[in-house]
Motif scaffolding. Structure first.
Motif, PDB file in Angstrom:
ATOM      1  N   GLY A 143      30.846  46.754  33.955  1.00  0.00           N
ATOM      2  CA  GLY A 143      32.142  47.459  34.165  1.00  0.00           C
ATOM      3  C   GLY A 143      32.741  45.862  33.770  1.00  0.00           C
ATOM      4  O   GLY A 143      34.197  45.720  33.752  1.00  0.00           O
ATOM      5  N   ASN A 144      31.973  44.801  33.183  1.00  0.00           N
ATOM      6  CA  ASN A 144      32.681  43.401  32.507  1.00  0.00           C
ATOM      7  C   ASN A 144      33.508  43.579  31.518  1.00  0.00           C
ATOM      8  O   ASN A 144      33.230  43.748  30.326  1.00  0.00           O
ATOM      9  CB  ASN A 144      31.964  42.267  32.727  1.00  0.00           C
ATOM     10  N   SER A 145      34.978  42.832  31.307  1.00  0.00           N
ATOM     11  CA  SER A 145      35.959  42.683  31.030  1.00  0.00           C
ATOM     12  C   SER A 145      36.550  41.873  30.509  1.00  0.00           C
ATOM     13  O   SER A 145      36.305  40.703  31.735  1.00  0.00           O
ATOM     14  CB  SER A 145      36.552  44.231  29.845  1.00  0.00           C
ATOM     15  N   GLY A 146      37.798  41.594  30.105  1.00  0.00           N
ATOM     16  CA  GLY A 146      38.956  40.844  30.236  1.00  0.00           C
ATOM     17  C   GLY A 146      40.350  40.893  29.791  1.00  0.00           C
ATOM     18  O   GLY A 146      40.252  40.870  28.649  1.00  0.00           O
ATOM     19  N   VAL A 147      41.471  40.106  30.679  1.00  0.00           N
ATOM     20  CA  VAL A 147      42.638  39.980  29.983  1.00  0.00           C
ATOM     21  C   VAL A 147      43.213  39.397  29.459  1.00  0.00           C
ATOM     22  O   VAL A 147      42.627  38.114  30.903  1.00  0.00           O
ATOM     23  CB  VAL A 147      43.480  40.847  30.346  1.00  0.00           C
TER      24      VAL A 147
ATOM     25  N   TYR B  38      43.873  32.453  28.633  1.00  0.00           N
ATOM     26  CA  TYR B  38      43.714  32.274  30.673  1.00  0.00           C
ATOM     27  C   TYR B  38      43.201  33.827  30.959  1.00  0.00           C
ATOM     28  O   TYR B  38      43.982  35.312  30.575  1.00  0.00           O
ATOM     29  CB  TYR B  38      44.939  32.279  30.905  1.00  0.00           C
ATOM     30  N   GLU B  39      41.774  34.083  31.376  1.00  0.00           N
ATOM     31  CA  GLU B  39      41.756  34.787  31.932  1.00  0.00           C
ATOM     32  C   GLU B  39      41.379  36.070  33.072  1.00  0.00           C
ATOM     33  O   GLU B  39      41.383  35.156  34.250  1.00  0.00           O
ATOM     34  CB  GLU B  39      40.082  34.621  31.638  1.00  0.00           C
ATOM     35  N   ILE B  40      42.185  37.352  32.750  1.00  0.00           N
ATOM     36  CA  ILE B  40      42.624  38.386  34.231  1.00  0.00           C
ATOM     37  C   ILE B  40      41.167  38.628  34.162  1.00  0.00           C
ATOM     38  O   ILE B  40      41.268  39.474  32.846  1.00  0.00           O
ATOM     39  CB  ILE B  40      44.277  39.167  34.162  1.00  0.00           C
ATOM     40  N   GLN B  41      40.171  38.903  35.662  1.00  0.00           N
ATOM     41  CA  GLN B  41      38.494  38.998  35.125  1.00  0.00           C
ATOM     42  C   GLN B  41      39.278  40.985  35.121  1.00  0.00           C
ATOM     43  O   GLN B  41      40.040  41.100  35.822  1.00  0.00           O
ATOM     44  CB  GLN B  41      38.483  38.816  36.260  1.00  0.00           C
ATOM     45  N   VAL B  42      38.262  41.211  34.699  1.00  0.00           N
ATOM     46  CA  VAL B  42      38.089  43.464  34.703  1.00  0.00           C
ATOM     47  C   VAL B  42      37.186  43.688  34.985  1.00  0.00           C
ATOM     48  O   VAL B  42      35.725  43.041  33.939  1.00  0.00           O
ATOM     49  CB  VAL B  42      38.368  44.237  32.894  1.00  0.00           C
ATOM     50  N   LEU B  43      36.647  44.222  36.189  1.00  0.00           N
ATOM     51  CA  LEU B  43      35.415  43.761  36.354  1.00  0.00           C
ATOM     52  C   LEU B  43      35.208  45.412  37.007  1.00  0.00           C
ATOM     53  O   LEU B  43      36.225  45.328  37.844  1.00  0.00           O
ATOM     54  CB  LEU B  43      35.224  42.585  37.225  1.00  0.00           C
TER      55      LEU B  43
ATOM     56  N   LEU C 244      41.036  40.690  24.547  1.00  0.00           N
ATOM     57  CA  LEU C 244      40.116  41.408  25.203  1.00  0.00           C
ATOM     58  C   LEU C 244      38.559  41.572  25.233  1.00  0.00           C
ATOM     59  O   LEU C 244      38.382  41.399  23.634  1.00  0.00           O
ATOM     60  CB  LEU C 244      40.727  43.406  25.057  1.00  0.00           C
ATOM     61  N   GLN C 245      37.925  41.207  26.210  1.00  0.00           N
ATOM     62  CA  GLN C 245      36.624  40.403  26.117  1.00  0.00           C
ATOM     63  C   GLN C 245      35.359  41.975  25.842  1.00  0.00           C
ATOM     64  O   GLN C 245      35.920  42.817  26.650  1.00  0.00           O
ATOM     65  CB  GLN C 245      36.427  39.828  27.068  1.00  0.00           C
ATOM     66  N   ASP C 246      35.191  41.566  25.280  1.00  0.00           N
ATOM     67  CA  ASP C 246      33.506  42.707  24.738  1.00  0.00           C
ATOM     68  C   ASP C 246      32.734  41.190  26.026  1.00  0.00           C
ATOM     69  O   ASP C 246      32.182  40.184  25.017  1.00  0.00           O
ATOM     70  CB  ASP C 246      33.159  42.946  23.537  1.00  0.00           C
ATOM     71  N   HIS C 247      31.587  42.028  27.150  1.00  0.00           N
ATOM     72  CA  HIS C 247      31.321  41.374  27.434  1.00  0.00           C
ATOM     73  C   HIS C 247      29.645  42.065  27.821  1.00  0.00           C
ATOM     74  O   HIS C 247      28.910  42.152  28.017  1.00  0.00           O
ATOM     75  CB  HIS C 247      31.728  41.169  29.243  1.00  0.00           C
ATOM     76  N   GLY C 248      29.689  43.099  26.601  1.00  0.00           N
ATOM     77  CA  GLY C 248      28.577  43.972  26.558  1.00  0.00           C
ATOM     78  C   GLY C 248      28.635  45.494  27.696  1.00  0.00           C
ATOM     79  O   GLY C 248      28.136  46.563  27.554  1.00  0.00           O
TER      80      GLY C 248
HETATM   81 MG    MG Z   1      34.793  39.179  32.114  1.00  0.00          MG
END
Ligand code: MG
Length: 242
Positions: free
Chosen positions: A110-114, A120-125, A219-223
């Motif tokens: 569930g990895n992404s990121g803001v 400057y990334e606030i992690q989404v996980l 917003l991050q595409d981490h797969g």
């Molecule tokens: Mg991330």
């Protein structure tokens, strides 16, 4: 608690821990209550559940993330997306959900990121009963500072971020004021006006380089097929001074 992170990376500046340190103490788990999240009348809406008109790929072309059922969903391989407008200090609200079906572990679940200002990334996980290095947990300032607590809901359930972002201030090539972030996840405080050391990085330390006073939200595409909805911000121009 071994092998959660790294034991051979550089020490974080002014800190007894290495980047992604395996031995960095884990935040305690807090179970969140129900969430509000309505859009204030003075907010700029970045995503209302219907289309990606406020978003593009990093090269400016049309994003191919999926929009359905009032949310947008990462299209794995589609790349990161960013807002077409740039802004600086702000109050930002968004909601996100990790895939209900559990796949992978650690940083692979569930990895992404803001990314504020695209840097400057606030992690989404998905860290519901899924440990990883503390400075990479959901709500971490990635590679710099763990969240005060782990406020994750179960996979598939919606969570909210309410972010107060103070953009860094530069003058004639010098840093006058670092970026500060205050973050509530599901109404629970994760950072209280925490100073950032520079743009967030993977496995290495960081420092500031002068950049423009505004930047897009990315917003991050981490797969992983992470979903987002109800994204809005309110500019806080009073914070754009040293
Ligand atoms: Mg991330």
């Amino acid at each position: 608690m071994s092998n959660l992170g790294y034991d051979d990376t550089m020490y974080i500046s002014g800190n007894p821990y290495r980047v992604h340190d395996s031995s960095r103490p884990q935040p305690r788990v807090v179970t969140p209550g129900d969430l509000p999240g309505a859009t204030p009348s003075d907010a700029t809406i970045l995503f209302d559940g219907t289309d990606l008109s406020e978003w593009s790929k990093l090269d400016g072309s049309e994003p191919n993330w999926i929009v359905e059922n009032g949310y947008m969903k990462v299209h794995p391989g589609g790349g990161n997306i960013r807002t077409t407008q740039a802004f600086g200090s702000c109050q930002l609200h968004l909601e996100f959900a990790a895939p209900a079906e559990i796949k992978g572990e650690g940083q692979g679940r569930g990895n992404s990121g803001v990314f504020l200002m695209q840097k400057y990334e606030i992690q989404v996980l998905d860290n519901y009963e899924n440990p990883t290095y503390a400075d990479g947990l959901c709500g971490a300032i990635y590679g710099q500072c763990p969240p005060l607590v782990n406020a994750c809901r179960k996979p598939g359930e919606w969570s909210s971020y309410d972010i107060i972002w103070e953009a860094p201030v530069f003058h004639e090539g010098e840093l006058l004021k670092p970026a500060y972030v205050t973050l509530l996840m599901n109404g629970i405080l994760l950072h209280h006006r925490k100073a950032l050391l520079g743009p967030t990085q993977h496995c290495v330390t960081t420092h500031y380089e002068p950049h423009s006073a505004t930047g897009p939200l990315m917003l991050q595409d981490h797969g992983d097929k992470v979903r987002f909805r109800n994204i809005w911000y309110r500019p806080l121009t009073a914070y754009d001074h040293a």
